[in-house]
Design a protein around this motif. Structure first.
Motif, PDB file in Angstrom:
ATOM      1  N   ILE A 123      36.208  28.684  -5.834  1.00 54.81           N
ATOM      2  CA  ILE A 123      36.426  29.924  -6.587  1.00 54.81           C
ATOM      3  C   ILE A 123      36.473  29.629  -8.078  1.00 54.81           C
ATOM      4  CG2 ILE A 123      38.075  31.782  -7.016  1.00 54.81           C
ATOM      5  CD1 ILE A 123      38.852  31.606  -4.061  1.00 54.81           C
ATOM      6  N   TYR A 124      37.211  28.593  -8.460  1.00 57.39           N
ATOM      7  CA  TYR A 124      37.289  28.227  -9.877  1.00 57.39           C
ATOM      8  C   TYR A 124      35.926  27.789 -10.403  1.00 57.39           C
ATOM      9  CZ  TYR A 124      42.401  28.391  -9.652  1.00 57.39           C
ATOM     10  OH  TYR A 124      43.699  28.807  -9.522  1.00 57.39           O
ATOM     11  N   PHE A 125      35.152  27.102  -9.580  1.00 60.44           N
ATOM     12  CA  PHE A 125      33.827  26.660 -10.019  1.00 60.44           C
ATOM     13  C   PHE A 125      32.925  27.859 -10.279  1.00 60.44           C
ATOM     14  CE2 PHE A 125      29.454  25.402  -8.919  1.00 60.44           C
ATOM     15  CZ  PHE A 125      29.244  24.446  -9.898  1.00 60.44           C
ATOM     16  N   LEU A 126      32.941  28.834  -9.365  1.00 60.25           N
ATOM     17  CA  LEU A 126      32.138  30.035  -9.575  1.00 60.25           C
ATOM     18  C   LEU A 126      32.571  30.776 -10.841  1.00 60.25           C
ATOM     19  CD1 LEU A 126      31.743  31.601  -6.012  1.00 60.25           C
ATOM     20  CD2 LEU A 126      29.933  30.744  -7.489  1.00 60.25           C
ATOM     21  N   ALA A 127      33.886  30.841 -11.055  1.00 64.19           N
ATOM     22  CA  ALA A 127      34.386  31.550 -12.232  1.00 64.19           C
ATOM     23  C   ALA A 127      34.073  30.810 -13.521  1.00 64.19           C
ATOM     24  CB  ALA A 127      35.892  31.767 -12.101  1.00 64.19           C
ATOM     25  N   ALA A 128      33.977  29.476 -13.454  1.00 65.98           N
ATOM     26  CA  ALA A 128      33.848  28.683 -14.672  1.00 65.98           C
ATOM     27  C   ALA A 128      32.430  28.274 -14.993  1.00 65.98           C
ATOM     28  CB  ALA A 128      34.718  27.429 -14.562  1.00 65.98           C
ATOM     29  N   ILE A 129      31.499  28.362 -14.037  1.00 67.23           N
ATOM     30  CA  ILE A 129      30.164  27.834 -14.274  1.00 67.23           C
ATOM     31  C   ILE A 129      29.458  28.578 -15.410  1.00 67.23           C
ATOM     32  CG2 ILE A 129      29.184  29.285 -12.450  1.00 67.23           C
ATOM     33  CD1 ILE A 129      27.194  27.057 -11.893  1.00 67.23           C
ATOM     34  N   GLY A 130      29.636  29.911 -15.445  1.00 63.39           N
ATOM     35  CA  GLY A 130      29.048  30.662 -16.547  1.00 63.39           C
ATOM     36  C   GLY A 130      29.673  30.308 -17.877  1.00 63.39           C
ATOM     37  N   LEU A 131      30.988  30.114 -17.876  1.00 62.90           N
ATOM     38  CA  LEU A 131      31.669  29.727 -19.117  1.00 62.90           C
ATOM     39  C   LEU A 131      31.236  28.340 -19.559  1.00 62.90           C
ATOM     40  CD1 LEU A 131      33.837  30.720 -21.105  1.00 62.90           C
ATOM     41  CD2 LEU A 131      35.533  29.504 -19.736  1.00 62.90           C
ATOM     42  N   ALA A 132      30.981  27.464 -18.605  1.00 66.91           N
ATOM     43  CA  ALA A 132      30.518  26.123 -18.963  1.00 66.91           C
ATOM     44  C   ALA A 132      29.180  26.185 -19.677  1.00 66.91           C
ATOM     45  CB  ALA A 132      30.400  25.267 -17.704  1.00 66.91           C
ATOM     46  N   ILE A 133      28.327  27.125 -19.294  1.00 60.11           N
ATOM     47  CA  ILE A 133      27.017  27.264 -19.941  1.00 60.11           C
ATOM     48  C   ILE A 133      27.179  27.764 -21.372  1.00 60.11           C
ATOM     49  CG2 ILE A 133      24.821  28.499 -19.848  1.00 60.11           C
ATOM     50  CD1 ILE A 133      25.153  28.565 -16.795  1.00 60.11           C
ATOM     51  N   THR A 134      27.925  28.872 -21.533  1.00 64.96           N
ATOM     52  CA  THR A 134      28.057  29.460 -22.870  1.00 64.96           C
ATOM     53  C   THR A 134      28.886  28.577 -23.797  1.00 64.96           C
ATOM     54  OG1 THR A 134      29.966  30.735 -22.096  1.00 64.96           O
ATOM     55  CG2 THR A 134      27.811  31.784 -21.963  1.00 64.96           C
ATOM     56  N   PHE A 135      29.965  28.030 -23.291  1.00 64.92           N
ATOM     57  CA  PHE A 135      30.833  27.194 -24.109  1.00 64.92           C
ATOM     58  C   PHE A 135      30.157  25.862 -24.429  1.00 64.92           C
ATOM     59  CE2 PHE A 135      35.351  25.220 -24.422  1.00 64.92           C
ATOM     60  CZ  PHE A 135      35.283  25.298 -25.795  1.00 64.92           C
ATOM     61  N   GLY A 136      29.481  25.319 -23.420  1.00 61.71           N
ATOM     62  CA  GLY A 136      28.877  24.006 -23.617  1.00 61.71           C
ATOM     63  C   GLY A 136      27.645  24.041 -24.489  1.00 61.71           C
ATOM     64  N   VAL A 137      26.763  25.024 -24.242  1.00 58.84           N
ATOM     65  CA  VAL A 137      25.504  25.073 -24.977  1.00 58.84           C
ATOM     66  C   VAL A 137      25.679  25.703 -26.346  1.00 58.84           C
ATOM     67  CG1 VAL A 137      23.163  26.027 -24.941  1.00 58.84           C
ATOM     68  CG2 VAL A 137      24.185  25.122 -22.849  1.00 58.84           C
ATOM     69  N   MET A 138      26.492  26.775 -26.404  1.00 56.95           N
ATOM     70  CA  MET A 138      26.575  27.543 -27.637  1.00 56.95           C
ATOM     71  C   MET A 138      27.833  27.259 -28.440  1.00 56.95           C
ATOM     72  SD  MET A 138      25.353  31.127 -25.898  1.00 56.95           S
ATOM     73  CE  MET A 138      25.281  31.960 -27.469  1.00 56.95           C
ATOM     74  N   GLY A 139      28.813  26.635 -27.824  1.00 53.94           N
ATOM     75  CA  GLY A 139      30.063  26.380 -28.526  1.00 53.94           C
ATOM     76  C   GLY A 139      30.868  27.641 -28.771  1.00 53.94           C
ATOM     77  N   VAL A 140      30.642  28.694 -27.957  1.00 51.31           N
ATOM     78  CA  VAL A 140      31.306  29.983 -28.135  1.00 51.31           C
ATOM     79  C   VAL A 140      32.498  30.078 -27.192  1.00 51.31           C
ATOM     80  CG1 VAL A 140      31.068  32.476 -27.919  1.00 51.31           C
ATOM     81  CG2 VAL A 140      29.205  31.117 -28.883  1.00 51.31           C
ATOM     82  N   ILE A 141      33.660  30.342 -27.745  1.00 49.47           N
ATOM     83  CA  ILE A 141      34.851  30.563 -26.928  1.00 49.47           C
ATOM     84  C   ILE A 141      34.878  32.037 -26.567  1.00 49.47           C
ATOM     85  CG2 ILE A 141      37.356  30.382 -26.823  1.00 49.47           C
ATOM     86  CD1 ILE A 141      37.222  28.222 -28.951  1.00 49.47           C
ATOM     87  N   ASN A 142      34.422  32.357 -25.373  1.00 49.40           N
ATOM     88  CA  ASN A 142      34.262  33.742 -24.934  1.00 49.40           C
ATOM     89  C   ASN A 142      35.489  34.180 -24.147  1.00 49.40           C
ATOM     90  OD1 ASN A 142      33.374  36.240 -24.167  1.00 49.40           O
ATOM     91  ND2 ASN A 142      31.905  35.488 -22.651  1.00 49.40           N
ATOM     92  N   MET A 143      36.394  34.862 -24.806  1.00 47.09           N
ATOM     93  CA  MET A 143      37.598  35.343 -24.134  1.00 47.09           C
ATOM     94  C   MET A 143      37.318  36.539 -23.228  1.00 47.09           C
ATOM     95  SD  MET A 143      39.937  33.284 -24.996  1.00 47.09           S
ATOM     96  CE  MET A 143      41.337  34.159 -24.320  1.00 47.09           C
ATOM     97  N   ALA A 144      36.118  37.106 -23.313  1.00 50.42           N
ATOM     98  CA  ALA A 144      35.748  38.231 -22.455  1.00 50.42           C
ATOM     99  C   ALA A 144      35.045  37.768 -21.191  1.00 50.42           C
ATOM    100  CB  ALA A 144      34.862  39.203 -23.224  1.00 50.42           C
ATOM    101  N   HIS A 145      34.997  36.458 -20.959  1.00 50.93           N
ATOM    102  CA  HIS A 145      34.314  35.957 -19.770  1.00 50.93           C
ATOM    103  C   HIS A 145      34.948  36.514 -18.491  1.00 50.93           C
ATOM    104  CE1 HIS A 145      31.983  33.147 -17.341  1.00 50.93           C
ATOM    105  NE2 HIS A 145      33.088  32.865 -16.684  1.00 50.93           N
ATOM    106  N   GLY A 146      36.262  36.634 -18.465  1.00 52.12           N
ATOM    107  CA  GLY A 146      36.933  37.185 -17.293  1.00 52.12           C
ATOM    108  C   GLY A 146      36.529  38.619 -17.022  1.00 52.12           C
TER     109      GLY A 146
END
Length: 669
Positions: free
Chosen positions: A388-411
């Motif tokens: 469950i955590y992996f599914l929730a975090a995989i998209g954040l890993a892409i945006t945070f890792g590639v773009m360096g954007v801290i997206n607080m609206a990911h949830g």
């Protein structure tokens, strides 16, 4: 000649006169038997012998009557018990005979012979007494019917009989069960009969060797029914005796008063309860009693000033007791003397030491295996939580890792995906079809929302992390309020298909719900899909190039701005799919995303920013860590969250770039 005729007539007359009293009853009996053939039938005789108990029909007294019918070995026994249980057994008041009865067309009852099943003529309701056993008696009759049902031709009846024995076993069921095993043709029912026979052997077999063999056959068995059968054998009661314990008692252990196992106060209470010592009152009650009997500065002739020790107060209280002013109580010296003079011990309820030894050995083996399976069960729970955590975090890993954007609206993208699944189910009632539609639709909706967010807000805030954090936090609050306005504050159900109901039970200890299995499989599919996109497609190649060195990628003809947009949309779309999966497991509310945003960031940071394998390892670590802390402290989930965050803080101090550090822009190169 005439004389001979007269003499012959006289002889006949004498014979008739003397034979009348004998032949009359015989003829009457013959006539009666012709009209009712069961008057002297064995089943009728048994009922007649127990008529008084049957008429009273009390649960406390009916046992012998039921047993007499059930154990008679007569072919009619089963039908009599079944009709009796169904309240179709009647007693004719005129002669006290028992019949079955059915309603006749004339408004009365049609009697049926209980021995032959033949029609025994009509009767009015006034002529009959219907036997109406209460629920308790009917339950006893049902238990007596079990042995008959064990050999019934219908497998469903035999299965129901086994269920009845498992619920309420009795000593008489053991032999019936043993006799029914040899004739059982269904492999499943035969296995159940054999297992139940061993369980009943443990409880009711007269031969200790048979019981020990049955106990040893269950060593390591994880069935709850096995522990339910073994635990009574090792149950103990606490006892006390003035001398040595009786030689016929099965002693578990001797106890020493004042030890942790037997505090002195509890030991003395045992003595008082057994009538081996006088009761004692508390020190406070003793002082109150002394204070209530102060006269002229003395208590029972002893000066109050001298009552400054326990011994003095004991003497004063004893003096009052001798005068009958207070109830007698034991002094400290008497208490200690009584404790020293008696033997305290725990004794087994099972009198045979060899049986209890075998039961304890089997329970130890079971406990060890239960511990191993509990560890497996905990690991499965941790893996499902990690997925469950992996599914929730995989998209954040892409945006945070590639773009360096801290997206607080990911949830909130997770929340949008869950609400998309809910809306689809309102339109498509087939839950399986609706989920299949919702997954790609949730990806499309959140992909579009992510692209819009990147084009309208994020693209203007690159390399400004604080402003990005504040902007995405504001978007998060706005999206939550928008969801409340549209769907309200009540939790909305996202119903899983019927084939996802229930759980996979490996044994009585290890089980995992089908929904969690589905989420785990979905996480693996997304891992494979993400690896395919990153390793086998042009988009993946361009994303990796921009991640490692955006300027060099731009010089090679790659548009970093376009890649950032697509990357943010991809990460948001995956979050939407995760929302559908999480919605099957949790209630869909506007705050759904907030429950996973913290864990998502922790997963990405611990695993290594921008690395899919790091995200997988981070989700696994956090899932196992959270489940482990909850297992150690199950009553406080908030404390588990706190301890987990503290661990993450310490972990980052040791490995600030995560488990798998990424080279390139995300790593600060």
């Amino acid at each position: 000649m005439r004389l001979y005729s007269v003499l012959f007539a006289c002889l006949v007359l004498v014979a008739v006169v003397f034979a009348g009293p004998v032949a009359g009853p015989a003829l009457a009996q013959s006539a009666t038997a012709g009209s009712s053939s069961d008057q002297t039938s064995p089943i009728q005789i048994i009922l007649q012998e127990n008529r008084r108990l049957i008429e009273i029909s009390s649960r406390r007294t009916i046992g012998p009557a039921i047993a007499a019918v059930a154990t008679s070995g007569l072919p009619q026994a089963r039908s009599v018990l079944e009709r009796w249980q169904d309240r179709a057994l009647y007693l004719r008041k005129s002669d006290g005979r028992f019949f079955f009865a059915e309603v006749s067309g004339a408004g009365g009852e049609r009697l049926i012979d209980i021995a032959t099943g033949a029609d025994a003529g009509p009767a009015t309701q006034q002529e009959l007494e219907q036997l109406r056993p209460n629920s308790g008696v009917r339950a006893l009759i049902g238990a007596a019917l079990v042995p008959f049902q064990l050999t019934d031709p219908d497998p469903a009846v035999r299965s129901g009989a086994l269920d009845a024995i498992a619920r309420d076993a009795a000593p008489g069921h053991l032999e019936a069960l043993r006799g029914a095993i040899a004739t059982e043709t269904d492999p499943g029912l035969r296995a159940r009969k054999e297992r139940l026979e061993r369980l009943l052997t443990i409880a009711y077999a007269p031969d200790p060797a048979d019981r020990i063999a049955a106990i040893e056959s269950f060593a390591g068995d994880l069935g709850v029914d096995v522990r339910a059968a073994l635990n009574p054998l090792v149950a103990t009661t606490r006892a006390v005796t003035p001398g040595a314990p009786p030689g016929d008692e099965n002693i578990a252990r001797r106890l020493s008063p004042g030890s942790d196992a037997l505090p002195a106060a509890e030991a003395y209470r045992l003595l008082v309860k057994a009538g081996l010592a006088r009761p004692r009152i508390s020190a406070a009650d003793k002082r109150n009693a002394l204070a209530a009997h102060i006269e002229n500065g003395t208590v029972a002739g002893l000066p109050v000033a001298g009552l400054d020790s326990d011994e003095a107060r004991d003497r004063a209280y004893a003096a009052l007791a001798d005068q009958g002013l207070v109830p007698p109580t034991a002094t400290e010296a008497e208490v200690q003397a009584a404790l020293d003079a008696h033997v305290f011990y725990d004794r087994y309820a099972e009198p045979d030491p060899s049986v209890t030894a075998a039961a304890e050995a089997a329970l130890d083996a079971i406990a060890f295996k239960v511990g191993l399976n509990q560890a497996v069960n905990l690991s499965l729970d941790a893996l499902s939580l990690a997925s469950i955590y992996f599914l929730a975090a995989i998209g954040l890993a892409i945006t945070f890792g590639v773009m360096g954007v801290i997206n607080m609206a990911h949830g909130e993208f997770i929340m949008m995906g869950a609400y998309t699944g809910y809306v689809v189910q309102q339109i498509v009632p087939d839950y399986t079809l609706s989920i299949l539609i919702a997954l790609p639709l949730a990806f499309a909706v959140t992909f579009a929302a992510g692209v819009a967010m990147e084009r309208l807000v994020i693209r203007w805030l690159y390399n400004r992390p604080l402003e990005t954090l504040l902007a995405t936090f504001g978007i998060s609050v706005a999206l939550q309020q928008l969801a409340r306005n549209i769907f309200g504050t009540q939790a909305r159900p996202l119903t899983s298909p019927a084939w996802l109901d229930g759980a996979l039970h490996l044994n009585d200890v290890v089980s995992i719900s089908y929904i969690r299995i589905a989420i785990f499989v979905l996480a693996l599919l997304f891992l494979a899909l993400f690896l395919f996109i990153m390793r086998r497609t042009r988009l993946g190649l361009e994303i990796r190039a921009v991640t490692q060195n955006p300027r060099m990628a731009a010089s090679m003809g790659i548009d970093p701005d376009r890649i950032n947009m697509l990357t943010f949309g991809l990460g948001s779309g995956i979050a939407g799919v995760a929302g559908v999966a999480i919605g099957l497991y949790a209630k869909v509310t506007s705050e759904l995303g907030q429950d996973y945003i913290v864990q998502s960031f922790m997963t990405v940071v611990v695993g290594g920013v921008g690395n899919i394998w790091g995200t997988l390892l981070g989700a696994t670590l956090i899932g196992f860590l959270q489940k482990g802390i909850e297992w150690l402290n199950p009553s406080n989930t908030l404390a588990a969250q706190t301890y987990m965050i503290l661990f993450i803080i310490l972990f980052i101090q040791v490995r600030p770039r995560g488990i798998i550090a990424l080279r390139g822009r995300a790593a600060g190169d």
